[in-house]
Write an enzyme that holds these catalytic residues in place. Structure first.
Site, PDB file in Angstrom:
ATOM      1  N   LYS A   1       0.864  -1.175   0.138  1.00 23.64           N
ATOM      2  CA  LYS A   1      -0.053   0.005   0.135  1.00 23.64           C
ATOM      3  C   LYS A   1       0.890   1.286   0.039  1.00 23.64           C
ATOM      4  O   LYS A   1       0.262   2.285  -0.620  1.00 23.64           O
ATOM      5  CB  LYS A   1      -1.011   0.072   1.008  1.00 23.64           C
ATOM      6  CG  LYS A   1      -0.373   0.035   2.466  1.00 23.64           C
ATOM      7  CD  LYS A   1      -0.113  -1.259   3.059  1.00 23.64           C
ATOM      8  CE  LYS A   1       0.859  -1.399   4.122  1.00 23.64           C
ATOM      9  NZ  LYS A   1       1.158  -2.633   4.736  1.00 23.64           N
TER      10      LYS A   1
ATOM     11  N   GLU B   1      -5.866  -6.170  -3.661  1.00 25.93           N
ATOM     12  CA  GLU B   1      -6.894  -6.651  -2.299  1.00 25.93           C
ATOM     13  C   GLU B   1      -5.991  -6.789  -1.114  1.00 25.93           C
ATOM     14  O   GLU B   1      -6.358  -6.211   0.034  1.00 25.93           O
ATOM     15  CB  GLU B   1      -7.580  -7.888  -2.664  1.00 25.93           C
ATOM     16  CG  GLU B   1      -8.566  -8.465  -1.661  1.00 25.93           C
ATOM     17  CD  GLU B   1      -9.748  -7.217  -1.305  1.00 25.93           C
ATOM     18  OE1 GLU B   1     -10.660  -7.199  -2.339  1.00 25.93           O
ATOM     19  OE2 GLU B   1      -9.873  -6.565  -0.443  1.00 25.93           O
TER      20      GLU B   1
ATOM     21  N   VAL C   1      -5.031  -3.356   1.495  1.00 25.04           N
ATOM     22  CA  VAL C   1      -5.721  -2.817   2.470  1.00 25.04           C
ATOM     23  C   VAL C   1      -6.543  -3.681   3.328  1.00 25.04           C
ATOM     24  O   VAL C   1      -7.349  -4.691   2.939  1.00 25.04           O
ATOM     25  CB  VAL C   1      -6.795  -1.839   1.940  1.00 25.04           C
ATOM     26  CG1 VAL C   1      -7.665  -1.169   3.082  1.00 25.04           C
ATOM     27  CG2 VAL C   1      -6.108  -0.891   1.164  1.00 25.04           C
TER      28      VAL C   1
ATOM     29  N   GLY D   1       5.406 -10.721  12.632  1.00 28.44           N
ATOM     30  CA  GLY D   1       5.402 -10.525  11.217  1.00 28.44           C
ATOM     31  C   GLY D   1       4.294  -9.570  10.857  1.00 28.44           C
ATOM     32  O   GLY D   1       3.844  -9.402   9.718  1.00 28.44           O
TER      33      GLY D   1
ATOM     34  N   ASP E   1       0.950   4.095   7.912  1.00 30.97           N
ATOM     35  CA  ASP E   1       0.396   3.136   7.221  1.00 30.97           C
ATOM     36  C   ASP E   1      -1.165   3.153   7.064  1.00 30.97           C
ATOM     37  O   ASP E   1      -1.804   2.781   6.189  1.00 30.97           O
ATOM     38  CB  ASP E   1       0.633   1.791   7.868  1.00 30.97           C
ATOM     39  CG  ASP E   1       0.161   0.585   7.307  1.00 30.97           C
ATOM     40  OD1 ASP E   1       0.594  -0.150   6.311  1.00 30.97           O
ATOM     41  OD2 ASP E   1      -0.961  -0.066   7.795  1.00 30.97           O
TER      42      ASP E   1
ATOM     43  N   LYS F   1      -3.549   3.516   3.553  1.00 33.74           N
ATOM     44  CA  LYS F   1      -4.703   2.468   3.351  1.00 33.74           C
ATOM     45  C   LYS F   1      -5.918   3.221   3.101  1.00 33.74           C
ATOM     46  O   LYS F   1      -6.861   3.120   2.130  1.00 33.74           O
ATOM     47  CB  LYS F   1      -4.898   1.266   4.438  1.00 33.74           C
ATOM     48  CG  LYS F   1      -3.588   0.437   4.489  1.00 33.74           C
ATOM     49  CD  LYS F   1      -3.594  -0.107   5.665  1.00 33.74           C
ATOM     50  CE  LYS F   1      -2.607  -1.408   5.669  1.00 33.74           C
ATOM     51  NZ  LYS F   1      -2.487  -1.803   7.225  1.00 33.74           N
TER      52      LYS F   1
HETATM   53  P1  NAP Z   1       9.139  -8.915   4.346  1.00 33.09           P
HETATM   54  O1  NAP Z   1       8.661 -10.132   5.359  1.00 33.09           O
HETATM   55  O2  NAP Z   1      10.158  -7.715   4.726  1.00 33.09           O
HETATM   56  O3  NAP Z   1       9.588  -9.365   3.030  1.00 33.09           O
HETATM   57  C1  NAP Z   1       9.987  -8.794   1.873  1.00 33.09           C
HETATM   58  C2  NAP Z   1      10.734  -9.613   0.916  1.00 33.09           C
HETATM   59  O4  NAP Z   1      10.991  -8.725  -0.238  1.00 33.09           O
HETATM   60  C3  NAP Z   1      11.866 -10.342   1.143  1.00 33.09           C
HETATM   61  O5  NAP Z   1      11.824 -11.655   0.835  1.00 33.09           O
HETATM   62  C4  NAP Z   1      12.832  -9.627   0.400  1.00 33.09           C
HETATM   63  O6  NAP Z   1      13.965 -10.442   0.024  1.00 33.09           O
HETATM   64  C5  NAP Z   1      12.307  -9.196  -0.721  1.00 33.09           C
HETATM   65  N1  NAP Z   1      13.112  -8.254  -1.307  1.00 33.09           N
HETATM   66  C6  NAP Z   1      13.337  -7.067  -1.068  1.00 33.09           C
HETATM   67  N2  NAP Z   1      14.102  -6.268  -2.030  1.00 33.09           N
HETATM   68  C7  NAP Z   1      14.002  -7.068  -3.054  1.00 33.09           C
HETATM   69  C8  NAP Z   1      14.711  -7.016  -4.363  1.00 33.09           C
HETATM   70  N3  NAP Z   1      15.230  -5.866  -4.653  1.00 33.09           N
HETATM   71  N4  NAP Z   1      14.438  -8.208  -5.230  1.00 33.09           N
HETATM   72  C9  NAP Z   1      13.600  -9.076  -5.058  1.00 33.09           C
HETATM   73  N5  NAP Z   1      13.192  -9.227  -3.561  1.00 33.09           N
HETATM   74  C10 NAP Z   1      13.217  -8.428  -2.790  1.00 33.09           C
HETATM   75  O7  NAP Z   1       7.994  -8.035   3.974  1.00 33.09           O
HETATM   76  P2  NAP Z   1       6.269  -8.703   4.250  1.00 33.09           P
HETATM   77  O8  NAP Z   1       5.851  -8.511   5.601  1.00 33.09           O
HETATM   78  O9  NAP Z   1       6.331 -10.084   3.444  1.00 33.09           O
HETATM   79  O10 NAP Z   1       5.573  -7.451   3.229  1.00 33.09           O
HETATM   80  C11 NAP Z   1       5.552  -7.439   1.901  1.00 33.09           C
HETATM   81  C12 NAP Z   1       4.607  -6.357   1.518  1.00 33.09           C
HETATM   82  O11 NAP Z   1       3.304  -6.825   1.773  1.00 33.09           O
HETATM   83  C13 NAP Z   1       4.800  -4.923   2.000  1.00 33.09           C
HETATM   84  O12 NAP Z   1       4.712  -3.952   1.039  1.00 33.09           O
HETATM   85  C14 NAP Z   1       3.860  -4.995   3.369  1.00 33.09           C
HETATM   86  O13 NAP Z   1       3.287  -3.581   3.632  1.00 33.09           O
HETATM   87  C15 NAP Z   1       2.664  -5.773   2.776  1.00 33.09           C
HETATM   88  N6  NAP Z   1       1.807  -6.341   3.667  1.00 33.09           N
HETATM   89  C16 NAP Z   1       2.342  -7.050   4.827  1.00 33.09           C
HETATM   90  C17 NAP Z   1       1.578  -7.647   5.780  1.00 33.09           C
HETATM   91  C18 NAP Z   1       1.937  -8.512   6.852  1.00 33.09           C
HETATM   92  O14 NAP Z   1       1.339  -8.811   7.738  1.00 33.09           O
HETATM   93  N7  NAP Z   1       3.203  -8.496   6.931  1.00 33.09           N
HETATM   94  C19 NAP Z   1       0.142  -7.503   5.503  1.00 33.09           C
HETATM   95  C20 NAP Z   1      -0.575  -6.936   4.354  1.00 33.09           C
HETATM   96  C21 NAP Z   1       0.548  -6.219   3.548  1.00 33.09           C
HETATM   97  P3  NAP Z   1      15.214 -11.150   1.056  1.00 33.09           P
HETATM   98  O15 NAP Z   1      14.043 -12.063   1.848  1.00 33.09           O
HETATM   99  O16 NAP Z   1      15.946 -12.072   0.104  1.00 33.09           O
HETATM  100  O17 NAP Z   1      15.587 -10.239   2.032  1.00 33.09           O
HETATM  101  N1  HSE Z   2       1.946  -3.489   8.952  1.00 33.29           N
HETATM  102  C1  HSE Z   2       0.542  -3.571   8.566  1.00 33.29           C
HETATM  103  C2  HSE Z   2      -0.242  -3.694   9.815  1.00 33.29           C
HETATM  104  C3  HSE Z   2       0.417  -5.080   7.784  1.00 33.29           C
HETATM  105  O1  HSE Z   2       0.249  -3.908  10.736  1.00 33.29           O
HETATM  106  O2  HSE Z   2      -1.632  -3.674   9.530  1.00 33.29           O
HETATM  107  C4  HSE Z   2      -0.684  -4.968   6.810  1.00 33.29           C
HETATM  108  O3  HSE Z   2      -0.933  -3.922   5.943  1.00 33.29           O
END
Ligand code: NAP
Ligand code: HSE
Length: 432
Positions: free
Chosen positions: A105, A129, A132, A187, A201, A205
């Protein structure tokens, strides 16, 4: 069965969940998509890291061109956070003819117009989807299922981390630092958790939802916002004493033809649905002129709830549903704004204020004098006695009657400048 090749960029919390759903529950996705979603490539930054999922040999790399150069890969889950290289990676995927599904987002709120324009020019789609409210299907509901309505208001809890922190402090007695560290371990938090707790954040959203629900063209930076980072556990306890819970609320509401929009920690009346939203759960309460009030509740952060939304978007993309909705969405299009934001100072409501004041004669009358000059009427006051010998500064909590954002903001600034008032006062909206 027909096989459609997909890929993932980013294998962190969300990416690993998506890989698990595609690899371990392939029969389920095949049933819904009418074809197998075949995970062909996974690209990360560091291939040596231990991963939270088992991948077939040979599909993990740090080479994006293994996706962009493969014409058989049609859709890519883009699951890296932040702005760069996330923006460049998304553009490269679109340019190479891939449809994209993202959970980012921050990227959409900042670069949505550029990315959506480019996708439209190239005849590609972006599904979002998961960006948010995690597992809650709010984008589809607002843009499709509720499209017969004029949305009148949207009140939501959109940050799982902040809600987890508030609940853990209130119910489990954790300190702010302990609760935030736990949210990071689970996470839920962004790489930089400041964005979760300072309201950024949630504002990102809310900007997306306000575009979809109201046709607003408001940038997230222009949304008045406050986070939970300035709160003290004392505020949660005073709120409880008064019959409320503190929640970080995102509000977008039509008022007199304008859109009132803000992100604010708010005292929400106990027993109302939003006050009961616990831990990393999110909720969105929408009022439409035809449907009335609809309430959505579900996990807003975390691996599998978010992966659930991403995989559903991948299915919609490969079967062609996303292409249709993307064309009619008009999100970040050249279309004029349908509604203008209302000046935040005009917002009407009740307020909670807490000041640390010297325990001396006349202080209360100085404070009530300032409030009176700003036309603010007091509904109730809490001042507990100082514990003997501990301090001569006592907390003074004031609940106001209906007033305005502007009046309470100015009054607080004036009260903060009084000699008898210590730094660190707090002001929050109240929702009865
Ligand atoms: P994360 O655990 O930090 O994972 C990010 C991933 O991106 C890692 O695997 C990292 O690789 C990879 N990455 C970073 N730079 C890269 C590059 N240049 N080329 C290829 N891969 C690269 O993040 P996450 O929590 O999964 O979140 C991912 C997205 O989803 C974010 O935008 C977040 O705001 C969104 N989101 C997260 C949640 C949640 O609950 N976590 C919920 C909704 C939305 P490495 O592992 O090799 O470092
Ligand atoms: N960091 C975000 C949260 C992940 O805590 O809501 C979901 O977008």
């Amino acid at each position: 069965m027909e096989k459609t090749k997909v890929a993932i960029v980013g294998l962190g919390t969300v990416g690993s969940g998506v890989a698990k759903l595609l690899l371990d529950y392939g029969d389920r996705t095949a049933r819904h998509a009418g074809r197998t979603l075949w995970l062909e490539q996974v690209v990360v930054r560091d291939v040596t890291k231990t991963r939270d999922c088992d991948l077939p040999a040979g599909i993990l790399s740090d080479d994006l061109s293994r996706i962009t150069r493969d014409p058989e890969i049609v859709a890519v889950a883009h699951l890296l956070g932040g702005l760069e290289p996330a923006r460049t990676v998304m553009l490269a995927l679109l340019e190479s003819g891939k449809d994209v599904v993202t959970a980012n987002k921050a990227l959409l709120a900042e670069h949505g117009p550029e990315l959506f324009d480019r996708a439209r020019e190239l005849g590609r789609s972006i599904a979002f989807e998961a960006s948010v409210a995690g597992g809650i299907p709010i984008i589809a509901n607002i843009s499709q299922c509720l499209s017969a309505n004029q949305i009148i208001s949207l009140t939501a809890i959109l940050n799982g981390t902040s809600n987890y922190v508030l609940t853990s402090m209130e119910e489990r007695g954790l300190t702010y630092g302990e609760a935030l560290a736990a949210a990071q371990r689970l996470g839920y938090a962004e790489t930089d958790p400041t964005m979760d707790v300072d309201g950024t954040d949630t504002a990102q959203k809310l900007a997306i939802l306000a575009h979809l629900a109201f046709g607003a063209r408001i940038h997230w930076r222009d949304i008045p916002r406050q986070g939970i980072d300035m709160l003290d556990v004392a505020d949660l306890l005073y709120a409880k004493e008064l019959g409320y819970r503190v929640k970080l609320l995102a509000v977008a509401e039509l008022t007199g033809g304008d859109l009132e929009v803000h992100v604010s920690p708010t005292l929400v009346k106990c027993g109302t649905p939003l006050a009961e939203v616990r831990a990393a759960y999110n909720a969105v309460s929408v009022v439409g002129d035809a449907v009335g009030r609809v309430f959505f509740h579900g996990l807003g952060a975390g691996q599998m709830p978010t992966a659930s939304a991403v995989v559903a978007d991948l299915i919609d993309t490969v079967v062609g549903r996303t292409a249709i909705t993307f064309r009619t969405l008009e999100l970040w299009s050249q279309r004029e704004a349908l509604v203008a934001p209302r000046a935040h100072d005009r917002m009407v409501g009740r307020f909670y204020m807490r000041f640390g004041v010297l325990d001396r004669p006349g202080v209360m009358s100085e404070i009530t004098g300032v409030l009176g000059r700003h036309g603010i009427s007091i509904a109730s006051v809490i001042q507990h006695e100082a514990v003997d010998g501990e301090t001569d500064v006592v907390p003074l909590v004031i609940m106001t009657h209906q007033t305005t954002e502007g009046a309470t903001r100015k009054a607080k600034e004036e009260i903060d400048n009084l000699k008898a008032v210590k730094a660190g006062s707090v002001r929050m909206k109240v929702r009865d």
